[in-house]
Write a protein that holds these residues in place. Sequence first.
Motif, mmCIF file in Angstrom:
data_model
loop_
_atom_site.group_PDB
_atom_site.id
_atom_site.type_symbol
_atom_site.label_atom_id
_atom_site.label_comp_id
_atom_site.label_asym_id
_atom_site.label_seq_id
_atom_site.Cartn_x
_atom_site.Cartn_y
_atom_site.Cartn_z
ATOM 1 N N UNK A 142 0.758 -1.035 0.147
ATOM 2 C CA UNK A 142 -0.021 0.064 -0.169
ATOM 3 C C UNK A 142 1.009 1.132 -0.085
ATOM 4 N N UNK A 143 0.368 2.368 -0.744
ATOM 5 C CA UNK A 143 1.076 3.541 -0.741
ATOM 6 C C UNK A 143 0.098 4.408 -0.299
ATOM 7 N N UNK A 144 0.593 5.609 0.289
ATOM 8 C CA UNK A 144 -0.437 6.747 0.712
ATOM 9 C C UNK A 144 0.051 7.992 0.133
ATOM 10 N N UNK A 145 -0.734 8.451 -1.061
ATOM 11 C CA UNK A 145 -0.282 9.549 -1.888
ATOM 12 C C UNK A 145 -0.705 10.935 -0.965
ATOM 13 N N UNK A 146 -0.061 12.032 -1.200
ATOM 14 C CA UNK A 146 -0.258 13.134 -0.589
ATOM 15 C C UNK A 146 -1.550 13.822 -1.501
ATOM 16 N N UNK A 147 -1.878 15.050 -1.320
ATOM 17 C CA UNK A 147 -2.902 15.731 -2.361
ATOM 18 C C UNK A 147 -2.357 15.832 -3.695
ATOM 19 N N UNK A 148 -3.081 15.242 -4.557
ATOM 20 C CA UNK A 148 -2.573 15.347 -6.109
ATOM 21 C C UNK A 148 -3.107 16.016 -7.249
ATOM 22 N N UNK A 149 -2.473 16.642 -8.201
ATOM 23 C CA UNK A 149 -3.274 17.385 -9.425
ATOM 24 C C UNK A 149 -2.410 16.891 -10.548
ATOM 25 N N UNK A 150 -3.215 17.271 -11.857
ATOM 26 C CA UNK A 150 -2.391 16.646 -12.978
ATOM 27 C C UNK A 150 -3.420 16.644 -14.016
ATOM 28 N N UNK A 151 -2.862 16.205 -15.221
ATOM 29 C CA UNK A 151 -3.750 15.866 -16.259
ATOM 30 C C UNK A 151 -4.990 14.950 -15.929
ATOM 31 N N UNK A 152 -6.262 15.150 -16.582
ATOM 32 C CA UNK A 152 -7.230 14.284 -16.441
ATOM 33 C C UNK A 152 -7.932 14.368 -14.941
ATOM 34 N N UNK A 153 -7.691 15.670 -14.270
ATOM 35 C CA UNK A 153 -8.320 15.965 -13.083
ATOM 36 C C UNK A 153 -9.784 16.339 -13.226
ATOM 37 N N UNK A 154 -10.317 16.444 -12.241
ATOM 38 C CA UNK A 154 -11.836 16.795 -12.113
ATOM 39 C C UNK A 154 -11.863 18.307 -11.998
ATOM 40 N N UNK A 155 -12.730 19.149 -12.817
ATOM 41 C CA UNK A 155 -12.763 20.433 -12.782
ATOM 42 C C UNK A 155 -14.357 20.915 -12.382
ATOM 43 N N UNK A 156 -14.984 19.948 -12.028
ATOM 44 C CA UNK A 156 -16.345 20.224 -11.434
ATOM 45 C C UNK A 156 -16.269 20.757 -10.145
ATOM 46 N N UNK A 157 -16.723 22.118 -9.991
ATOM 47 C CA UNK A 157 -16.548 22.888 -8.842
ATOM 48 C C UNK A 157 -17.328 22.379 -7.501
ATOM 49 N N UNK A 158 -18.235 21.609 -7.755
ATOM 50 C CA UNK A 158 -19.003 20.904 -6.614
ATOM 51 C C UNK A 158 -18.327 19.693 -6.155
ATOM 52 N N UNK A 159 -17.453 19.147 -6.925
ATOM 53 C CA UNK A 159 -16.752 17.916 -6.016
ATOM 54 C C UNK A 159 -15.393 17.651 -6.486
ATOM 55 N N UNK A 160 -14.708 18.881 -6.972
ATOM 56 C CA UNK A 160 -13.332 18.748 -7.527
ATOM 57 C C UNK A 160 -12.437 18.921 -6.173
ATOM 58 N N UNK A 161 -11.132 18.986 -6.042
ATOM 59 C CA UNK A 161 -10.059 19.284 -5.049
ATOM 60 C C UNK A 161 -10.014 20.774 -5.326
ATOM 61 N N UNK A 162 -9.135 21.314 -4.364
ATOM 62 C CA UNK A 162 -8.976 22.869 -4.400
ATOM 63 C C UNK A 162 -7.954 23.187 -5.655
ATOM 64 N N UNK A 163 -7.032 22.489 -5.873
ATOM 65 C CA UNK A 163 -6.079 23.079 -7.029
ATOM 66 C C UNK A 163 -6.792 23.025 -8.405
ATOM 67 N N UNK A 164 -7.351 22.133 -8.835
ATOM 68 C CA UNK A 164 -8.389 22.563 -10.228
ATOM 69 C C UNK A 164 -9.404 23.180 -9.939
ATOM 70 N N UNK A 165 -10.175 23.399 -8.657
ATOM 71 C CA UNK A 165 -11.116 24.288 -8.784
ATOM 72 C C UNK A 165 -10.696 25.668 -8.804
ATOM 73 N N UNK A 166 -9.388 26.266 -8.257
ATOM 74 C CA UNK A 166 -8.940 27.287 -8.376
ATOM 75 C C UNK A 166 -8.422 27.652 -9.653
ATOM 76 N N UNK A 167 -8.039 26.861 -10.388
ATOM 77 C CA UNK A 167 -7.464 27.124 -11.731
ATOM 78 C C UNK A 167 -8.864 27.481 -12.622
ATOM 79 N N UNK A 168 -9.887 26.574 -12.473
ATOM 80 C CA UNK A 168 -11.110 27.182 -13.433
ATOM 81 C C UNK A 168 -11.634 28.319 -12.803
#
Length: 328
Positions: free
Chosen positions: A179-205
């Motif tokens: 098992x591996x535990x990643x920190x908060x992630x961002x990158x290509x194919x991220x989710x930009x839906x403001x209702x359910x996305x993470x902070x980084x793609x949300x703020x880019x949008x």
Amino acid sequence: SKTRSGKTIIEHRKTDNGMRKSDKIYIAGHRGMVGSAIKRNLEAKGFSNFVERTSNELDLRNQANVKEFFANEKPDFVFLAAAKVGGIQANNTYRAEFLYDNLMIQNNVIHQSHVTGVKKLMFLGSSCIYPKMAPQPMNEDALLTGKLEPTNEPYAIAKIAGIKMCDAYRSQYGSDFISVMPTNLYGPNDNYNLNNSHVLPALIRKFHTAKKQNDPEVIMWGTGSPLREFMHADDLADACVFLMEEYSDSGFVNIGTGEEVSIFDLATTIKQVVGYQGNITKDLTKPDGTPRKLMDASKLHNLGWKHKISLKEGIESVYINLETKDWF
Ligand code: GFB
């Protein structure tokens, strides 16, 4: 022992199951941000024997379908990067699905990997498995030492169950499941839906939209003071492939950068990258979540791996390469 770069590493039982180019690899979640990054990384390293199913083709929550898939395809290596994921609001709203979907997916994939003799499996968790008030930076030993952050407790409980499942199959059956535990992630194919996305793609949008529409302000949720650590999905994928080859042990490995930033400073960086001139306004009706979430990445660093992409570079490359920016 030594890594390829010659650096001395902590002694862990190296897998007998090194990935060969002919091995059949199943990346559960290959169209998601993490799964697609793992696939790109493997392809760049010369792997091409992938077995793939979209979520329409195979519902990983369905026990009978997953059983049939594994029995027919018999993959050699499994990266379990399929999960119900989302930002703070999605985690807090869809509490039942975050628990049910994730437990079902991981139970089915881990168990059928055992039943069909998968050589090695990697389960991907999340930094939210740690107690809300865990000492920072969060060491692997902090697991189950305190109460979880309420906004993502269902997701965290599912991920903790996945870690324990891998460990249990390893100790009882000798399965090479890690098992591996990643920190908060961002990158290509991220989710930009403001209702359910993470902070980084949300703020880019939000900054991009505000720039295009000449809006005077962008709304940032919460106080802006929570501290978070962000890693580009391509770095995460490289760490996953590295650990798949180099690490075989119970006890998971944090994957982080060891660097943190406040949400306000993140917003300021994204504002600069996008080139927005207006103001940042706080929405204090939205939750902050965990006050601080910094991984202790020393175990990973001692194994011989470190991230390459800085936060600023990563945000720039994501923004430049975004295909859809017509959000308004
Ligand atoms: O990325 P995020 O949704 O998840 O939010 P978490 C991080 C911080 O950014 C919180 C603030 O303090 C948010 O209030 N924030 C500011 C925003 N503006 C925004 C915005 O427009 N959208 C969003 N989404 N946040 C998640 C967990 O926690 O992190 C998951 O719920 C998982 O289980 C994931 O662990 C990696 O870092 O708070």
